[in-house]
Design an enzyme around this catalytic site. Structure first.
Site, short mmCIF file in Angstrom:
data_model
loop_
_atom_site.label_atom_id
_atom_site.label_comp_id
_atom_site.label_asym_id
_atom_site.label_seq_id
_atom_site.Cartn_x
_atom_site.Cartn_y
_atom_site.Cartn_z
N CYS A 71 -0.45 4.07 2.20
CA CYS A 71 -0.21 3.85 3.63
C CYS A 71 1.24 4.12 4.01
O CYS A 71 1.51 4.72 5.06
CB CYS A 71 -0.56 2.41 4.01
SG CYS A 71 -2.17 1.83 3.50
N ASP A 72 2.17 3.68 3.18
CA ASP A 72 3.57 3.62 3.60
C ASP A 72 4.55 4.47 2.80
O ASP A 72 5.73 4.54 3.14
CB ASP A 72 4.05 2.15 3.53
CG ASP A 72 3.24 1.25 4.44
OD1 ASP A 72 2.80 1.71 5.50
OD2 ASP A 72 3.04 0.08 4.08
N CYS B 46 0.83 -1.21 0.00
CA CYS B 46 0.00 0.00 0.00
C CYS B 46 0.86 1.26 0.00
O CYS B 46 1.39 1.65 1.04
CB CYS B 46 -0.93 0.00 1.22
SG CYS B 46 -2.00 1.45 1.32
#
Length: 321
Positions: A136-137, A133
């Site tokens: 997300c990261d 992701c």
């Protein structure tokens, strides 16, 4: 018999449980014996979930959601669903231990599973440089060199997004041409930070505590080389967990459960779906939580309109302290 059973325990399932419990529906949540909490239990720092300005660990966030649901009276069962019967007014759920639970409504929130490469150290390095992701990261890879595996639209989107943070992004694809749409390809190809490596597969991940490199193999001549990268983003698709409802609920062309517009209503009365299992596009914790809210409200409205004789079949379930 219950008023509502929730199958799944990620952000969608637990949020649905919070709302259903606060509506005094006394939900039963089948959370899974090994995957309770969903994909966030496998992540480390979560920095984009509202309300946590300093970030929060994925497992901690899911534990807090579970505790919040239990506070309002949700009952959590750590077992796996082996079969569902969604026909008729009463929905039946059979668990791995043999228990059978019935309810007047059911919320299906089993999420999706990112496809994996299936190579050594992929799981071990998850959250330590290996990610599925970018949203997300990506923030953790400022001024780093990273790699994205995949050749479809999602890979192009991930790679392009990651250039906001990384100095260089390799896109690794096993074929000699991309599967992505023309517009997505052109956008990625025009980005000077992105370099494409065709006819390559990732066979090794190097690093102890954090990813330090990957081993890629040429699919034509079998030669191997090492790329020094700090992160590996795997964007080869995700599969919604729908095997339990095949033949019962309608699916979309993406393989997700079909729902009516922006609602959570499926093709069967009293059966609702929420989270990644209906979402082929965004797959974020916060959108899943919002979807769980919708499902709980839809279930509440459905139950309120049921005939009195059906509601009288619901057992008295004590509210948790």
């Amino acid at each position: 018999m219950r008023e509502v059973i929730i199958v799944g325990s990620g952000p969608a399932g637990y949020t649905a449980a919070i709302y259903a419990a606060r509506a005094n529906l006394k939900p039963l949540v089948i959370a899974s014996s090994v995957e309770a909490g969903g994909e966030l239990m496998k992540t480390t720092e979560v920095e984009n979930y509202p309300g946590f300005p300093e970030g929060i660990q994925g497992p901690e966030l899911m534990i807090k959601m579970q505790e919040q649901a239990e506070r309002f009276g949700a009952e959590i069962v750590l077992d796996d669903v082996v079969s569902l019967d969604l026909s008729g007014d009463v929905k039946s759920v059979t668990l791995g231990n043999g228990d059978v639970h019935e309810a007047l409504s059911l919320i299906f929130a089993t999420g999706s599973a990112y496809r994996k490469l299936g190579i050594a150290d992929e799981e071990r390095m998850s959250g330590h440089g290996v990610s599925w992701c970018a949203t997300c990261d990506g923030f953790f890879f400022r001024k780093k060199t990273i790699a994205v595996v995949g050749g479809g639209d999602s890979a192009m989107e991930e790679a392009t997004f990651l250039t906001k943070f990384a100095d260089k992004v390799y896109v690794i694809h096993r074929g000699d041409s991309l599967r992505a749409s023309k517009v997505m390809q052109e956008r990625a190809e025009a980005n000077e930070k992105i370099e494409f490596l065709f006819n390559k597969t990732v066979e090794h991940i190097y690093g102890d505590e954090l990813v330090t490199g990957i081993g890629i193999v040429d699919t034509k001549d079998g030669t191997e080389r090492t790329l020094d990268v700090s992160g590996l983003f795997i964007a080869i698709g995700a599969d919604p967990r729908t095997h339990l409802v095949h033949g019962q609920l309608d699916l979309t062309t993406f393989g997700t459960i079909a729902v009516d517009g922006r609602s959570s209503r499926t093709n069967l009365p009293g059966v609702f779906a929420a989270g990644d299992v209906i979402d082929p596009t965004y797959r974020q914790a916060v959108t899943a939580a919002g979807s769980g809210t919708v499902a709980a409200l839809d279930a509440e409205h459905y139950l309120a309109a049921l005939p009195k004789e059906l509601k009288e079949q619901v057992d008295a379930v004590p509210v948790s302290a």
